[in-house]
Design a protein around this motif. Structure first.
Motif, mmCIF file in Angstrom:
data_model
loop_
_atom_site.group_PDB
_atom_site.id
_atom_site.type_symbol
_atom_site.label_atom_id
_atom_site.label_comp_id
_atom_site.label_asym_id
_atom_site.label_seq_id
_atom_site.Cartn_x
_atom_site.Cartn_y
_atom_site.Cartn_z
ATOM 1 N N THR A 168 13.061 -27.573 9.852
ATOM 2 C CA THR A 168 13.865 -26.414 9.451
ATOM 3 C C THR A 168 14.492 -26.587 8.079
ATOM 4 N N GLU A 169 14.545 -27.814 7.582
ATOM 5 C CA GLU A 169 15.004 -28.025 6.213
ATOM 6 C C GLU A 169 14.123 -27.254 5.221
ATOM 7 N N TYR A 170 12.872 -27.046 5.581
ATOM 8 C CA TYR A 170 11.916 -26.349 4.717
ATOM 9 C C TYR A 170 11.632 -24.919 5.185
ATOM 10 N N ARG A 171 12.485 -24.381 6.032
ATOM 11 C CA ARG A 171 12.240 -23.038 6.588
ATOM 12 C C ARG A 171 12.008 -22.001 5.488
ATOM 13 N N ASP A 172 12.793 -22.055 4.429
ATOM 14 C CA ASP A 172 12.682 -21.060 3.362
ATOM 15 C C ASP A 172 11.669 -21.448 2.288
ATOM 16 N N VAL A 173 11.313 -22.731 2.248
ATOM 17 C CA VAL A 173 10.355 -23.208 1.251
ATOM 18 C C VAL A 173 8.912 -22.992 1.703
ATOM 19 N N LEU A 174 8.676 -23.148 3.010
ATOM 20 C CA LEU A 174 7.298 -23.083 3.540
ATOM 21 C C LEU A 174 6.537 -21.833 3.122
ATOM 22 N N PRO A 175 7.075 -20.617 3.366
ATOM 23 C CA PRO A 175 6.288 -19.432 3.001
ATOM 24 C C PRO A 175 6.084 -19.287 1.504
ATOM 25 N N VAL B 228 18.341 -23.915 -3.037
ATOM 26 C CA VAL B 228 17.548 -23.343 -4.141
ATOM 27 C C VAL B 228 16.068 -23.371 -3.759
ATOM 28 N N PRO B 229 15.691 -22.681 -2.679
ATOM 29 C CA PRO B 229 14.308 -22.775 -2.200
ATOM 30 C C PRO B 229 13.276 -22.287 -3.206
ATOM 31 N N GLN B 230 13.602 -21.240 -3.965
ATOM 32 C CA GLN B 230 12.627 -20.729 -4.929
ATOM 33 C C GLN B 230 12.343 -21.757 -6.017
ATOM 34 N N GLU B 231 13.405 -22.364 -6.543
ATOM 35 C CA GLU B 231 13.207 -23.370 -7.597
ATOM 36 C C GLU B 231 12.559 -24.627 -7.027
ATOM 37 N N PHE B 232 12.947 -25.008 -5.818
ATOM 38 C CA PHE B 232 12.338 -26.172 -5.182
ATOM 39 C C PHE B 232 10.835 -25.942 -5.013
#
Length: 266
Positions: free
Chosen positions: A43-50, A251-255
């Motif tokens: 879940t740490e990557y929930r927003d990064v995955l897609p 900062v999921p978008q930048e990550f």
């Protein structure tokens, strides 16, 4: 597991020497395997995955002992965490893949990259501790450990232990951390202890993947390691525009853009 539309998330399990390992993925194409910090989960990557899944097959696994993956008895170690990564890669038939690790996940990624060498197409180390003699020998207090109490006040203590890493309005991210920590509360500190025992220096010369080390600007725990990785691996470094220990959520978008830019170099 069949391919799906970019942006959708699929969950699955694979067998391993430890029991079932849980993973979540999005997208299709070249695989990008993401490893989380402890005591977190996918879940740490929930927003990064897609976001990464828009161009690649983004896979976030639950490390052995965490999330919904098997929780074997016996002491945790970076080497055992890496065994789990290898088992998942074998079960998913990931002959070659890009590897991303955040905090403890970055240390595990170092071990995996040292073992698999050319099978790792690229290595992205996010806020990864450079585990040298100074790191192993330094004084370390408890990071996440709390003692359960009948009145439940330990739940507030668990929240407060990481509250300073999150800004007002980011309570949903902190809640994810608390949920993950509660699932392993009896062993919540062991991931940090395993990291501090790891002998990283002899493993670094075995890494052949081109490597990027980056960190959020407010993550003062990990920021000093950038210079050490640059010196040891000759790799470039980057400091994100914002974020703390929870950079993949903050900062999921930048990550995701940082990872994809590095992956896209071939």
């Amino acid at each position: 597991m069949s391919a799906a539309h970019p942006g959708t998330v699929r969950k699955g399990y694979v067998p391993s020497r430890f029991g079932q390992l849980h993973y979540v993925e999005s997208g299709a194409g070249e695989p990008v395997l993401l490893l989380h910090q402890t005591p977190r989960s996918w879940t740490e990557y929930r927003d990064v995955l897609p976001l990464i899944g828009a161009g690649y097959r983004a896979i976030a696994m639950d490390t052995v002992g965490y999330g919904a993956s098997a929780k074997p008895a016996g002491p945790h170690s970076v080497e055992r965490f890496a065994d789990g990564v290898q088992d998942l890669a074998a079960a998913l038939r990931l002959d070659r893949f890009h590897l991303v690790g955040h905090h403890t996940g970055g240390v595990v990624a170092v071990e995996v990259a040292a073992r698999l060498r050319e099978r790792v197409l690229s290595l992205t180390l996010s806020a990864t501790a450079f585990v040298d003699e100074e790191k192993r020998g330094g004084g370390h207090g408890r990071v996440d450990q709390v003692d359960p109490r009948p009145d439940g006040s330990h739940l507030r203590e668990l929240w407060d232990r990481r509250r300073g890493f999150y800004r007002p309005g980011e309570e949903a991210y902190l809640t994810r951390y608390v949920i993950d920590a509660l699932t392993v509360l009896d062993r919540v500190e062991e991931g940090h202890e395993a990291l501090r025992r790891y002998a990283m220096e002899p493993r670094l010369p075995h890494i052949t993947a081109r490597t990027l080390a980056f960190c959020a600007p407010h993550d003062h725990y990990s920021l000093p390691s950038l210079e050490k990785f640059a010196s040891a691996l000759g790799c470039p470094t980057k400091v994100l525009s914002d974020g703390h220990v929870a950079a993949p959520e903050q900062v999921p978008q930048e990550f995701a853009a940082t990872v994809m830019d590095w992956v896209s170099l071939g």
